[in-house]
Design a protein around this motif. Structure first.
Motif, short mmCIF file in Angstrom:
data_model
loop_
_atom_site.label_atom_id
_atom_site.label_comp_id
_atom_site.label_asym_id
_atom_site.label_seq_id
_atom_site.Cartn_x
_atom_site.Cartn_y
_atom_site.Cartn_z
N GLY A 57 6.43 -8.40 128.54
CA GLY A 57 7.73 -8.31 127.90
C GLY A 57 7.74 -7.14 126.94
O GLY A 57 6.75 -6.40 126.83
N ARG A 58 8.83 -6.98 126.21
CA ARG A 58 8.95 -5.89 125.25
C ARG A 58 8.02 -6.13 124.05
O ARG A 58 8.18 -7.13 123.33
CB ARG A 58 10.40 -5.73 124.79
N LYS A 81 21.04 -6.27 125.84
CA LYS A 81 20.94 -7.14 127.01
C LYS A 81 19.96 -8.25 126.72
O LYS A 81 19.01 -8.07 125.93
CB LYS A 81 20.46 -6.35 128.24
N ASN A 82 20.17 -9.39 127.35
CA ASN A 82 19.17 -10.44 127.25
C ASN A 82 17.86 -9.92 127.84
O ASN A 82 17.85 -9.24 128.88
CB ASN A 82 19.60 -11.68 128.04
N THR A 83 16.76 -10.24 127.19
CA THR A 83 15.46 -9.80 127.66
C THR A 83 14.48 -10.97 127.59
O THR A 83 14.71 -11.93 126.84
CB THR A 83 14.95 -8.59 126.86
N GLU A 121 13.22 -3.45 131.75
CA GLU A 121 13.96 -4.12 130.66
C GLU A 121 13.65 -5.62 130.61
O GLU A 121 14.17 -6.32 129.74
CB GLU A 121 15.46 -3.91 130.85
N PHE A 122 12.86 -6.09 131.56
CA PHE A 122 12.49 -7.51 131.63
C PHE A 122 13.73 -8.40 131.70
O PHE A 122 13.91 -9.33 130.89
CB PHE A 122 11.59 -7.89 130.45
N ILE A 123 14.57 -8.10 132.68
CA ILE A 123 15.79 -8.87 132.93
C ILE A 123 15.50 -9.87 134.05
O ILE A 123 14.93 -9.51 135.09
CB ILE A 123 16.95 -7.94 133.30
N GLN A 226 13.42 -16.46 126.73
CA GLN A 226 14.53 -15.55 126.50
C GLN A 226 14.72 -15.17 125.03
O GLN A 226 14.57 -16.00 124.12
CB GLN A 226 15.84 -16.20 126.99
#
Length: 246
Positions: A57-58, A81-83, A121-123, A226
């Motif tokens: 993830g980020r 954005k949701n990540t 972006e881990f979407i 999330q």
């Protein structure tokens, strides 16, 4: 003296042959979805309490603090954005996922049987066991980037192959909010057995869904946590474990 026993045996053989010829049909009004047993299984600890090994993830949003996975956004650097923090190893088949969460502000959720749409972006897209700080959505089943709200708190929903929903209510949505405690630690448990999924918070069943929709229902995919776009928020997770069944 021996004729009656011979007749009885002949009669039983005849009955047995008829039972084998004509299947027994259960009353559809009381028939339930056939699901595998949840006994046994193999338990895997998903978080070692020290590192994010096995997750991606980020790095600017996710960290480990005092034995917890922490996701945090700020007012100075809001996300657009949701990540998600994604577990590297996907799950297949039946499972029971357990964890504890604490949320401060905003909205979060636990993805399962999901797919990653954007690795940069881990979407993520798929089933989500919802969490939010206002208790409006906590406990519902939402499909991220898909069909939206599939099942509200206190509902049992069956989705047919053509997407038609049958909804039964077993508890009051607003009253159930009293069992969830934003800003405190809560237990989340997700049980997936075939097409049936149940979500529990603090051992109160929030939703039950049986999803048969063609091209939409999933029985495998990733688990992910999330961080939601919007106001600053902090979400903490600990004691994550997965029981899988073969």
């Amino acid at each position: 003296m021996n004729a009656a026993p011979r007749l009885s045996r002949t009669f039983l053989l005849l009955v047995a042959s008829l039972v084998g010829t004509f299947p027994v049909v259960a009353d559809p009004a009381i028939a339930e979805e056939a699901v595998p047993s949840l006994q046994g299984g193999e338990v895997t600890v998903l978080f070692d309490g020290k590192t994010l090994d096995g997750w991606r993830g980020r790095e600017d949003l996710w960290s480990v603090e005092d034995g917890m996975i922490v996701g945090r956004t700020s007012e100075d650097a809001p996300i657009k954005k949701n990540t998600f923090l994604v577990l590297d190893k996907p799950t297949e088949g039946d499972f029971e996922l357990t964890l504890q969460f604490k949320i401060e502000g905003g909205n979060s959720g636990i993805q399962y049987r999901s797919e990653v749409l954007d690795e940069k972006e881990f979407i993520v897209k798929g089933y989500q066991a919802d969490i939010d700080s206002t208790n409006k959505f906590a406990g519902i089943l939402y499909e991220e980037r898909g069909r939206g709200i599939l099942c509200k708190r206190g509902q049992q929903v069956t989705i047919s192959e053509d997407g038609k929903k049958t909804v039964e209510t077993f508890a009051d949505h607003d009253e159930m909010a009293a069992t969830i405690h934003p800003g405190e630690w809560n237990d989340y448990r997700i049980v997936a057995r075939g097409a049936q999924v149940e979500q529990f918070i603090n051992e109160t069943m929030m939703v039950k869904i049986i999803d048969h929709q063609t091209g939409k229902a999933r029985d495998a995919g990733v688990i992910a946590l999330q961080l939601h776009q919007g106001p600053p928020m902090t979400i903490r997770y600990k004691n994550l474990s997965l029981r899988t069944y073969r």
